[in-house]
Design an enzyme around this catalytic site. Structure first.
Site, short mmCIF file in Angstrom:
data_model
loop_
_atom_site.label_atom_id
_atom_site.label_comp_id
_atom_site.label_asym_id
_atom_site.label_seq_id
_atom_site.Cartn_x
_atom_site.Cartn_y
_atom_site.Cartn_z
N TYR A 134 0.82 -1.21 0.00
CA TYR A 134 0.00 0.00 0.00
C TYR A 134 0.86 1.26 0.00
O TYR A 134 0.37 2.35 -0.29
CB TYR A 134 -0.96 0.03 1.21
CG TYR A 134 -2.06 -1.01 1.13
CD1 TYR A 134 -2.22 -1.80 0.01
CD2 TYR A 134 -2.94 -1.18 2.18
CE1 TYR A 134 -3.22 -2.75 -0.06
CE2 TYR A 134 -3.95 -2.13 2.12
CZ TYR A 134 -4.09 -2.91 1.00
OH TYR A 134 -5.09 -3.84 0.93
N ASP B 223 -10.78 -8.79 7.77
CA ASP B 223 -12.21 -8.68 7.45
C ASP B 223 -12.87 -10.06 7.44
O ASP B 223 -13.98 -10.22 7.94
CB ASP B 223 -12.42 -8.02 6.09
CG ASP B 223 -12.62 -6.51 6.21
OD1 ASP B 223 -12.30 -5.96 7.29
OD2 ASP B 223 -13.10 -5.89 5.26
#
Ligand code: NAD
Length: 359
Positions: free
Chosen positions: A143, A253
């Site tokens: 990222y 998640d």
């Protein structure tokens, strides 16, 4: 002697102010019992900060956070700000806060509460007793890696990112994870893709080397594709998981959703020193904002994480977790976790039930 802690409150947008109010009441109640004093300072972030100052993370907000012992954040964002340019979006304020406080470790527990087992989409015997902590590296990896971009190349387009970790970054997150595992069942699973990626081989080598310093923790390694499968197949095999930014984004998640109830999930983001940020996993739920329908329990459990991981007050954390357990045992449910035969309550009433349970 009364111990004092400076807490920055970032209520943010949507249901944020409603749920953080419940957490403040709960913290004050715990403080009164344990002789702890919380001094709260509220600051704007996200959409409300854009409205007030044009900036989703005003300098004063970041400075207030830096000056505190811990930051309790609710949630940011909403339809109103969705079409603004990226630099002025509420989410940019959140990323700025993480960067500004150098929060490199994200801790996300996924615990199946027995009272909410039917909210999960998995079978009871698969998820009963699941208690996982995912430790995700938050400020490195693909990222943030350079170079990155989209270029025209020989009549075609080429988009690319760089997955990069320094050994020191791996050690830093590794230590957080080994220490978290020490406070839990003493088992750590490091997730990578070392069969394909050099950066993952470095990750595996450094985590393996670190293990010699934590002989009380049992270390294992797993490839990320297998980890995704195993989380759904037999999640009970995991205690603490450590992984990089990209894999952690996805796996945390997936692990969280084992529980089936987004209104119940807290998280902690920690740096090497300075205040951590403690916040629910869910967003600002603009669809129910201002209607007293929000579930405040993820926020309240984030306050418990703040006590345990941010302020070294495990006794206070345990008091809050027990109170949450009690109100669920008593059958109180907000709309998102409502089930047949239970007592429907709003955000405020859930807060009152928690205070009663604490007293
Ligand atoms: P969301 O988590 O806000 O909502 C998803 C669904 O879950 C909605 O139906 C909502 O009503 C429900 N929900 C969420 N939290 C709840 C709670 N505590 N009690 C009861 N129900 C709850 O996600 P979304 O709808 O994708 O995003 C809404 C806004 O929140 C967007 O602007 C998004 O950018 C932002 N967001 C912020 C954060 C954050 O602050 N960390 C995280 C995710 C999304």
């Amino acid at each position: 002697m009364t111990q004092q802690f400076r807490i920055t409150l970032l209520p943010g947008d949507g249901i944020g102010p409603e749920i953080i109010a419940v957490a403040v009441d709960v913290l004050n109640a715990v403080g009164a019992k344990l002789d702890l004093q919380f001094v709260f300072t509220e600051a704007p972030i996200g959409g409300c900060a854009i409205d007030a100052t044009g900036n989703p993370l005003p300098d004063e907000t970041l400075e207030t956070c830096r000056q505190s012992d811990a930051v309790l954040l609710a949630a940011i964002g909403g339809y109103k700000w969705d079409s603004l340019p990226r630099a002025q979006r509420p989410e940019t304020g959140l990323l700025g806060l993480r960067a500004g406080l150098s929060l490199f470790a994200n801790l996300r527990p996924a615990i199946i509460l027995p009272q909410l087992i039917d909210a999960s989409s998995l079978k009871r015997d698969v998820i009963e007793g699941v208690d996982i902590m995912v430790v995700r590296e938050l400020t490195g990896g693909i990222y943030f890696g350079q170079p990155r971009g989209v270029f025209d190349a020989e009549g075609d387009q080429r988009g690319f990112n760089t997955m990069v970790y320094h050994g020191s970054e791996v050690d830093r997150i590794g230590r957080v994870a080994f220490e978290a595992a020490q406070k839990r069942q003493g088992r750590l699973c490091s997730v990578d893709k070392a069969n394909v990626l050099e950066v993952s081989q470095l990750w595996r080598d450094r985590i393996t080397a670190l293990a010699t310093e934590y002989t009380d923790v049992e270390l294992s390694h797993m490839y990320v594709d297998n980890a995704a499968m195993q989380l759904l197949r037999w999640p009970k095999q995991f205690d603490t998981i450590v992984t990089g930014n990209l894999f952690g984004d996805i796996l945390s998640d997936a692990a969280a959703m084992l529980t089936g109830s987004i209104g119940m999930l807290p998280s902690a983001s920690l740096g090497a020193s300075g205040p951590g940020v403690f916040e629910p996993v869910h967003g600002s739920a603009p669809d129910i904002a201002g209607e007293d329908k929000a579930n405040p329990l993820a926020q309240v459990l984030s306050a418990a994480m703040m006590l345990r991981y941010g302020l070294s007050q495990p006794e206070g954390a345990a008091m809050i977790e027990t109170a949450v357990d009690t109100v669920l045992d008593q059958g109180y449910r907000t709309g998102d976790i409502m089930a047949e035969g239970m007592t429907a309550v709003g955000c405020k009433a859930m807060g009152q039930a928690l205070l009663k349970a604490l007293n």
